[in-house]
Design a protein around this motif. Structure first.
Motif, PDB file in Angstrom:
ATOM      1  N   UNK A 118     -22.260 -67.709 -36.710  1.00  0.00           N
ATOM      2  CA  UNK A 118     -22.903 -67.608 -38.048  1.00  0.00           C
ATOM      3  C   UNK A 118     -21.714 -68.355 -39.195  1.00  0.00           C
ATOM      4  N   UNK A 119     -20.314 -68.293 -39.333  1.00  0.00           N
ATOM      5  CA  UNK A 119     -19.029 -68.647 -39.965  1.00  0.00           C
ATOM      6  C   UNK A 119     -18.512 -70.152 -39.203  1.00  0.00           C
ATOM      7  N   UNK A 120     -19.198 -70.820 -37.646  1.00  0.00           N
ATOM      8  CA  UNK A 120     -19.288 -71.654 -37.130  1.00  0.00           C
ATOM      9  C   UNK A 120     -20.183 -72.378 -38.032  1.00  0.00           C
ATOM     10  N   UNK A 121     -21.839 -72.521 -38.095  1.00  0.00           N
ATOM     11  CA  UNK A 121     -22.352 -72.692 -38.933  1.00  0.00           C
ATOM     12  C   UNK A 121     -22.197 -72.909 -40.190  1.00  0.00           C
ATOM     13  N   UNK A 147     -31.976 -73.238 -40.998  1.00  0.00           N
ATOM     14  CA  UNK A 147     -33.001 -72.703 -40.175  1.00  0.00           C
ATOM     15  C   UNK A 147     -31.705 -71.662 -39.677  1.00  0.00           C
ATOM     16  N   UNK A 148     -31.073 -71.860 -38.802  1.00  0.00           N
ATOM     17  CA  UNK A 148     -29.471 -71.611 -38.081  1.00  0.00           C
ATOM     18  C   UNK A 148     -28.990 -70.593 -39.067  1.00  0.00           C
ATOM     19  N   UNK A 149     -28.694 -70.816 -40.383  1.00  0.00           N
ATOM     20  CA  UNK A 149     -28.049 -69.721 -41.045  1.00  0.00           C
ATOM     21  C   UNK A 149     -28.950 -68.739 -41.015  1.00  0.00           C
ATOM     22  N   UNK A 150     -30.297 -69.015 -41.077  1.00  0.00           N
ATOM     23  CA  UNK A 150     -31.197 -68.100 -41.537  1.00  0.00           C
ATOM     24  C   UNK A 150     -31.301 -66.962 -40.469  1.00  0.00           C
ATOM     25  N   UNK A 151     -31.658 -67.463 -39.126  1.00  0.00           N
ATOM     26  CA  UNK A 151     -31.786 -67.135 -37.788  1.00  0.00           C
ATOM     27  C   UNK A 151     -30.503 -66.245 -37.700  1.00  0.00           C
ATOM     28  N   UNK A 152     -29.269 -66.306 -38.111  1.00  0.00           N
ATOM     29  CA  UNK A 152     -27.838 -65.338 -37.659  1.00  0.00           C
ATOM     30  C   UNK A 152     -28.251 -64.654 -39.208  1.00  0.00           C
ATOM     31  N   UNK A 154     -30.572 -62.940 -40.338  1.00  0.00           N
ATOM     32  CA  UNK A 154     -31.248 -61.692 -39.610  1.00  0.00           C
ATOM     33  C   UNK A 154     -30.598 -61.657 -38.725  1.00  0.00           C
ATOM     34  N   UNK A 155     -30.326 -61.924 -37.351  1.00  0.00           N
ATOM     35  CA  UNK A 155     -30.025 -61.057 -36.860  1.00  0.00           C
ATOM     36  C   UNK A 155     -28.637 -60.291 -36.472  1.00  0.00           C
ATOM     37  N   UNK A 156     -27.716 -60.869 -37.683  1.00  0.00           N
ATOM     38  CA  UNK A 156     -27.072 -59.615 -37.639  1.00  0.00           C
ATOM     39  C   UNK A 156     -27.616 -58.647 -38.502  1.00  0.00           C
ATOM     40  N   UNK A 157     -28.262 -58.963 -39.504  1.00  0.00           N
ATOM     41  CA  UNK A 157     -29.892 -57.461 -40.214  1.00  0.00           C
ATOM     42  C   UNK A 157     -29.901 -57.171 -39.417  1.00  0.00           C
ATOM     43  N   UNK A 158     -30.886 -57.545 -38.416  1.00  0.00           N
ATOM     44  CA  UNK A 158     -31.453 -56.217 -37.247  1.00  0.00           C
ATOM     45  C   UNK A 158     -30.526 -55.671 -36.138  1.00  0.00           C
ATOM     46  N   UNK A 257     -31.200 -63.086 -29.905  1.00  0.00           N
ATOM     47  CA  UNK A 257     -30.337 -64.541 -28.853  1.00  0.00           C
ATOM     48  C   UNK A 257     -30.730 -64.845 -28.588  1.00  0.00           C
ATOM     49  N   UNK A 258     -31.965 -64.819 -27.989  1.00  0.00           N
ATOM     50  CA  UNK A 258     -33.109 -65.767 -27.492  1.00  0.00           C
ATOM     51  C   UNK A 258     -33.379 -66.527 -28.591  1.00  0.00           C
ATOM     52  N   UNK A 259     -33.603 -66.441 -30.146  1.00  0.00           N
ATOM     53  CA  UNK A 259     -34.124 -66.985 -30.686  1.00  0.00           C
ATOM     54  C   UNK A 259     -32.959 -67.848 -31.398  1.00  0.00           C
ATOM     55  N   UNK A 260     -31.941 -67.758 -30.977  1.00  0.00           N
ATOM     56  CA  UNK A 260     -31.011 -67.622 -31.304  1.00  0.00           C
ATOM     57  C   UNK A 260     -30.047 -69.168 -30.468  1.00  0.00           C
ATOM     58  N   UNK A 261     -30.434 -68.887 -28.743  1.00  0.00           N
ATOM     59  CA  UNK A 261     -30.381 -69.602 -28.305  1.00  0.00           C
ATOM     60  C   UNK A 261     -31.052 -71.175 -28.318  1.00  0.00           C
TER      61      UNK A 261
END
Length: 431
Positions: A118-121, A147-152, A154-158, A257-261
């Motif tokens: 997320x920080x790198x994004x 969109x990658x920001x939103x995915x990351x 969401x991943x942190x929240x989950x 992880x798959x969504x992020x990939x």
């Protein structure tokens, strides 16, 4: 004898000396013999009763000893089975706790990886935000990075949600583990005391008939095993719930992880496509710049030719004008519009028109040349912006962290999703 006054059965004496009646004398002896005989019969009865009591006491001792021994052995057997059940449950609870701690650690590591990405994004988005004003457009890389920001996020929240669920389940398992350990310690102490009681032999004691101490028992016989089974069943239920939580946490983390990939690949592809498009557009701009430069060089040459032509036409034009002006000074009688004046005027007008046309062409060429030079400068500035954009997109693509791996395998012993709670329940019912 002087003090003994004979008395009758009514208490009277025959004389003052104390003589009694003969029948009173025999009555006293008969009564003493009767009393003695009664005492002997009562003694015989008491003796018989005592022998019976002694025999009954021996029989009671044997019966009670047998009953107590059988009860102790039965209790030892039941307690041993419950102890085995508790040990098995405690071992499986410890195994489940280790698995839950492993998944909690895995979730914490996944969250940390998501935070780094997320920080790198954010850094990459800030890097692309420094492009020249001409290049600040809502292109595909910008949308995909958002969109990658939103995915990351969401991943942190989950991960936080599942971490909390795992922590709650782990706390419950640890509480049940403490209950199981306490119950197991009580069972071990009870077994030791029951074995000690079974091994004890009869001894002479002065306190045999003393008052027994108050009983410390508070539970009922049927509640003794019920409490242990309730704890075992609660542990089994907690293990099954923990297995579901652990499985769900794994699936959620791996799905994120798959969504992020996938989003990582989309962003990198978008940046590569954008760089390719920028390069193609830059090549087209360079071709157009070359054409403009070629046209400018040609217009410069034409400008020089026009200037030369104008410069060459000025002497004949001036000569024709001087000639015409000179002939207008003739005497009035000679001032006629003859063929010479007509030829001079025609020559002057034709040369003047040619010069005017050349000057118009020169102005047009100069204007076109000015426009081309301005457009050339714009093209060069645009090409410079494209170079900066290409470098920034290249840097943005290079700033990406390593490509996320695929889903983590769950085959290891600590991260296994297999639970033994079903076998634990069967063992509990058997006991």
């Amino acid at each position: 004898m002087a003090g003994n006054t004979g008395r009758t059965r009514s208490g009277r004496t025959l004389d003052g000396i104390g003589h009694r009646e003969p029948k009173d004398w025999s009555y006293e002896s008969m009564r003493q013999m009767q009393d003695t005989d009664n005492t002997i019969r009562i003694g015989n009865t008491d003796r018989l009763h005592s022998h019976n009591t002694i025999h009954l006491g021996s029989k009671v001792d044997h019966t009670n000893d047998t009953r107590v021994e059988r009860a102790l052995k039965s209790k030892l057997s039941q307690t041993t089975k419950l102890k085995g059940l508790l040990e098995e449950t405690l071992a499986k609870t410890n195994t489940e706790i280790s698995k839950m701690e492993a998944i909690r650690k895995y979730l914490a590591e996944e969250r940390q990886r998501f935070e780094v990405r997320y920080a790198r994004n954010q850094e990459r988005r800030g890097q692309r935000g420094q492009r020249p004003g001409r290049e600040l457009v809502r292109d595909i890389p910008l949308k995909e990075l958002k969109r990658e920001t939103d995915v990351l996020a969401q991943s942190i929240e989950r991960c936080d949600e599942k971490y909390q669920d795992v922590t709650t389940s782990l706390t419950r398992l640890k509480q049940l583990k403490a209950l199981l350990k306490n119950d197991l310690n009580d069972k071990n102490r009870a077994l030791d005391l029951d074995r000690k009681c079974l091994d004890m032999c009869a001894t002479d004691g002065s306190q045999a008939l003393s008052r027994l101490p108050d009983s410390a028992t508070t539970g009922l016989p049927f509640g003794w095993k019920k409490d242990t089974h309730m704890t075992v069943d609660a542990s089994g239920e907690a293990q099954r719930y923990a297995q579901k939580v652990r499985k769900n946490a794994f699936h959620v983390a791996n799905r994120q992880r798959l969504k992020t990939k996938d989003q990582y690949d989309v962003v990198q592809t978008a940046l590569s496509t954008r760089m390719k498009n920028v390069q193609q557009l830059k090549d087209q701009l360079k071709d157009q710049l070359n054409q403009a430069e070629d046209e400018i060089s040609k217009l410069v040459k034409v400008k020089k030719e026009l200037e030369t032509a104008i410069r060459d036409k000025m002497p004949p034009l001036n000569l024709a004008r001087e000639r015409y002006v000179t002939r207008t000074k003739r005497p009035k009688r000679e001032a006629i519009f003859d063929e010479v004046e007509h030829a001079l005027l025609l020559q002057y007008n034709e040369l003047k028109e040619v010069v005017i046309e050349l000057q118009k062409k020169l102005q047009t060429v100069v204007g076109r040349l000015t426009t081309l030079k301005r457009q050339k400068a714009n093209l060069e500035e645009n090409i410079d912006d494209k170079n900066v954009t290409f470098k920034m997109d290249h840097l943005c693509r290079a700033m990406a962290p390593s490509r996320p791996g695929t889903a983590v395998s769950l085959a290891s012993s600590k991260l296994s999703l297999r639970s033994a709670s079903s076998s634990l329940t069967r063992a509990s019912h058997e006991v």
